[in-house]
Design an enzyme around this catalytic site. Structure first.
Site, PDB file in Angstrom:
ATOM      1  N   ASP A 107       0.821  -1.205   0.000  1.00  0.00           N
ATOM      2  CA  ASP A 107       0.000   0.000   0.000  1.00  0.00           C
ATOM      3  C   ASP A 107       0.859   1.261   0.000  1.00  0.00           C
ATOM      4  OD1 ASP A 107       0.729   0.525   2.655  1.00  0.00           O
ATOM      5  OD2 ASP A 107      -0.972  -0.582   3.457  1.00  0.00           O
ATOM      6  N   LEU A 108       0.201   2.403  -0.074  1.00  0.00           N
ATOM      7  CA  LEU A 108       0.869   3.691  -0.265  1.00  0.00           C
ATOM      8  C   LEU A 108       2.003   3.940   0.717  1.00  0.00           C
ATOM      9  CD1 LEU A 108       0.830   6.540  -1.677  1.00  0.00           C
ATOM     10  CD2 LEU A 108      -0.746   7.239   0.137  1.00  0.00           C
TER      11      LEU A 108
END
Length: 292
Positions: A113-114
């Site tokens: 994820d980010l």
């Protein structure tokens, strides 16, 4: 061409062929077919239930699908702040925009994820990517995680039985407390499922918000000393040793964590006897004196 998709001796599923050619994943190929963006021998397809052979001409969104190249795999050290997607609707920077020039079209094995960082495997073979990211493959993902809070080691033991959070069941997680530094702690977590934001959700549920998450291993592949943002191709020999090949159905690497065998016991050194190695000069009758 509308042959029975169950009889693969007559060909290969078209979505699988597109994925193996590195155009996109099998799932994305099926979606493109449904959108009418795939033609087979000049005719627009409306179903993925089609088998193809080397004699067929496949065009995806205007791009001719060639013969699959040899499968290649890369290790990539993903920095935090990038999303693992080819295009982001919100305009955030993506992993694939930041890759160095010269790479062929690649796709990731799973995602980070980010705000997560660390090892992300890349490959030019969409079918391989799909195989390796499925939980059934049994590939162990290992993470170093920094959390806020005091972590009692005994609390981590229960994670090995799995945990259910808001109706979502997460599989077994092997967790180890590496060190407690004031109000922060570093943990090592190993799991096989890798559901969306699994580590963060489990840690939040236990009252330990994650402030840093680094993936250090995916199956037999390690992040090692690879620098942030760097990409390094896995040698073809290693890929074959760890994965097998297409014909063998991508053999699963053995990623079982085993305890180290005990070190062999050393034989005690034989005590040195003075008579074995006499010091100084021996006189002409020394041997006779020792025997008497």
């Amino acid at each position: 061409m509308t042959e029975d998709v169950e009889d693969e001796s007559k060909g290969e599923r078209i979505a699988k062929r597109i994925a193996r050619a590195g155009i996109c994943s099998r799932r994305d190929a099926e979606r493109l077919i449904q959108l009418g963006k795939v033609t087979l021998n000049g005719k627009v397809l409306d179903t993925p239930a089609v088998l193809v052979t080397d004699a067929d001409r496949i065009v995806v969104d205007g791009q001719l699908v060639g013969e699959p190249e040899r499968t290649r795999v890369w290790r990539y050290h993903k920095p935090a702040g990038l999303v693992t997607t080819h295009r982001d609707p919100q305009g955030r920077p993506t992993v694939f925009e930041k890759l160095p020039d010269g790479l062929p079209r690649v796709m990731s094995v799973g995602r980070l994820d980010l705000s997560s960082e660390g090892l992300l495997l890349l490959t030019n073979d969409g079918e391989l990517a799909r195989k390796l990211e499925l939980p059934a493959a049994g590939w162990v993902r290992r993470y170093r995680v920094r959390v806020h809070g005091e972590v009692p080691p005994e609390t981590l033991v229960g994670l090995e039985k799995g945990i259910t959070i808001e109706g979502v069941k997460y599989g077994p997680i092997k967790a180890q407390l590496d060190r407690q530094q004031g109000s922060n702690a570093w943990l090592t977590l190993s799991l096989k499922e890798g559901k969306n934001r699994e580590v963060r959700r489990v840690m939040d549920h236990l009252g330990w918000p994650v402030s840093r998450l680094i993936r250090v291993a995916y199956g037999p592949f390690q992040l090692g000393s690879l620098e942030e943002g760097a990409v390094e191709e896995v040698p073809a020999k290693v890929v074959k040793e760890q994965l097998g090949d297409r014909e063998s159905g991508w053999a699963k690497a053995d990623t079982t964590e085993r305890a180290r065998p005990p070190a062999p016991k050393k034989k005690p050194a034989r005590p040195e006897r003075p008579t074995d190695k006499p010091t100084g000069k021996a006189g002409p009758h020394a041997d006779r004196r020792r025997r008497s």
